[in-house]
Design a protein around this motif. Structure first.
Motif, mmCIF file in Angstrom:
data_model
loop_
_atom_site.group_PDB
_atom_site.id
_atom_site.type_symbol
_atom_site.label_atom_id
_atom_site.label_comp_id
_atom_site.label_asym_id
_atom_site.label_seq_id
_atom_site.Cartn_x
_atom_site.Cartn_y
_atom_site.Cartn_z
ATOM 1 N N THR A 1 -5.083 37.578 -47.716
ATOM 2 C CA THR A 1 -4.676 36.288 -48.266
ATOM 3 C C THR A 1 -4.065 35.398 -47.177
ATOM 4 O OG1 THR A 1 -2.528 37.181 -48.938
ATOM 5 C CG2 THR A 1 -4.294 37.170 -50.590
ATOM 6 N N ARG A 2 -4.189 35.811 -45.915
ATOM 7 C CA ARG A 2 -3.711 34.942 -44.841
ATOM 8 C C ARG A 2 -4.591 33.696 -44.816
ATOM 9 N NH1 ARG A 2 -3.380 37.531 -39.181
ATOM 10 N NH2 ARG A 2 -5.584 37.185 -39.510
ATOM 11 N N GLU A 3 -3.970 32.556 -44.569
ATOM 12 C CA GLU A 3 -4.693 31.289 -44.605
ATOM 13 C C GLU A 3 -5.902 31.305 -43.674
ATOM 14 O OE1 GLU A 3 -3.254 27.331 -42.921
ATOM 15 O OE2 GLU A 3 -2.825 27.153 -45.078
ATOM 16 N N LEU B 1 -8.644 33.228 -45.175
ATOM 17 C CA LEU B 1 -9.258 32.493 -46.285
ATOM 18 C C LEU B 1 -10.201 31.421 -45.757
ATOM 19 C CD1 LEU B 1 -6.267 32.057 -48.775
ATOM 20 C CD2 LEU B 1 -8.191 33.637 -48.949
ATOM 21 N N VAL B 2 -9.771 30.722 -44.721
ATOM 22 C CA VAL B 2 -10.610 29.676 -44.126
ATOM 23 C C VAL B 2 -11.906 30.293 -43.595
ATOM 24 C CG1 VAL B 2 -10.792 28.003 -42.235
ATOM 25 C CG2 VAL B 2 -8.689 28.137 -43.591
ATOM 26 N N LEU C 1 -8.400 30.581 -52.197
ATOM 27 C CA LEU C 1 -7.953 29.310 -51.620
ATOM 28 C C LEU C 1 -7.670 28.298 -52.729
ATOM 29 C CD1 LEU C 1 -7.642 27.987 -48.722
ATOM 30 C CD2 LEU C 1 -9.755 26.809 -49.293
ATOM 31 N N ARG D 1 -4.489 29.220 -54.542
ATOM 32 C CA ARG D 1 -3.298 28.980 -53.726
ATOM 33 C C ARG D 1 -2.927 27.495 -53.672
ATOM 34 N NH1 ARG D 1 -2.661 31.471 -47.826
ATOM 35 N NH2 ARG D 1 -2.425 33.325 -49.114
ATOM 36 N N TYR D 2 -3.922 26.621 -53.606
ATOM 37 C CA TYR D 2 -3.635 25.203 -53.342
ATOM 38 C C TYR D 2 -3.933 24.249 -54.500
ATOM 39 C CZ TYR D 2 -2.937 26.525 -48.498
ATOM 40 O OH TYR D 2 -2.461 27.099 -47.350
ATOM 41 N N SER E 1 -2.469 21.382 -39.240
ATOM 42 C CA SER E 1 -2.246 22.024 -40.535
ATOM 43 C C SER E 1 -3.515 22.004 -41.387
ATOM 44 C CB SER E 1 -1.122 21.280 -41.266
ATOM 45 O OG SER E 1 -1.128 21.580 -42.640
ATOM 46 N N GLU F 1 -3.533 22.741 -44.577
ATOM 47 C CA GLU F 1 -3.162 22.069 -45.823
ATOM 48 C C GLU F 1 -3.210 20.552 -45.649
ATOM 49 O OE1 GLU F 1 0.437 21.925 -49.139
ATOM 50 O OE2 GLU F 1 0.498 23.422 -47.552
#
Length: 195
Positions: A9-11, A14-15, A29, A32-33, A74, A76
């Protein structure tokens, strides 16, 4: 066909998973967002159903453009920019962004100390949400997202001075609403004290 279970689940993972078009990574993803992106859409589009539609379309655009994210800055923030552009596109398409409402000048400057103790963040967000769409859009881009008037002008295809004017009108509108809120709260307090 190889079955791949997505556990990380690390960003960054996920990317990378989304770049490989992994449905599990896309779902993680999104989960999460989606709350953050829906809140972002709601700042521009007051109808929850329409904001949800824009958010979903924004995620579709994120997933189709994710290969363009190079890991700089970032992630996000990169996603927010896409969702903001999607919301602005929605407003332009529905021709609601530039509707203006005549606003009378605020009767007096608000008492910010008193307002601070009586206004909740939720009340302020409702006031911002009640702004006419053009004012709300400019206010959000400038005061909340941190865009300059020049950047707003480029994003919306308007003159920089138009952005400044819309922001000024939004502030007058909000000041008027704060003054009205103070008056109502003051009247309620007087009624409670009179009992």
């Amino acid at each position: 066909m190889k079955l791949q279970i997505f556990k990380s689940t690390r960003e960054i993972d996920l990317v990378e998973g989304c770049k490989r078009q992994s449905p599990q990574a896309q779902r993680l993803l999104y989960d999460r967002y989606s709350g953050t992106m829906l809140s972002l859409c709601r700042r521009y589009i007051w109808s929850i159903a329409e904001a949800e539609d824009v958010m979903v379309t924004g995620f579709a655009r994120i997933f189709s453009a994710i290969h363009q994210y190079e890991g700089k800055g970032s992630f996000e923030g990169w996603m927010k920019r896409i969702v903001i552009n999607e919301a602005l596109g929605y407003l332009r398409k529905n021709k609601t962004m530039y509707l203006e409402t005549d606003i009378e000048a605020a009767d007096r400057q608000p008492d910010y100390e008193r307002a601070e103790s009586t206004l909740e963040a939720e009340d302020l967000m409702k006031m911002i949400g009640a702004l006419p769409p053009g004012y709300r859009t400019i206010f959000n881009l400038y005061a909340i997202e941190g865009y300059s008037h020049k950047e707003i002008g480029e994003l919306l295809g308007i003159n920089e001075n138009t952005s400044k004017s819309q922001l000024s009108r939004a502030r007058v509108y909000l000041q008027k609403k704060i003054v009205e809120s103070e008056r109502v709260i003051g009247e309620q307090k007087m009624q409670e004290d009179g009992k």
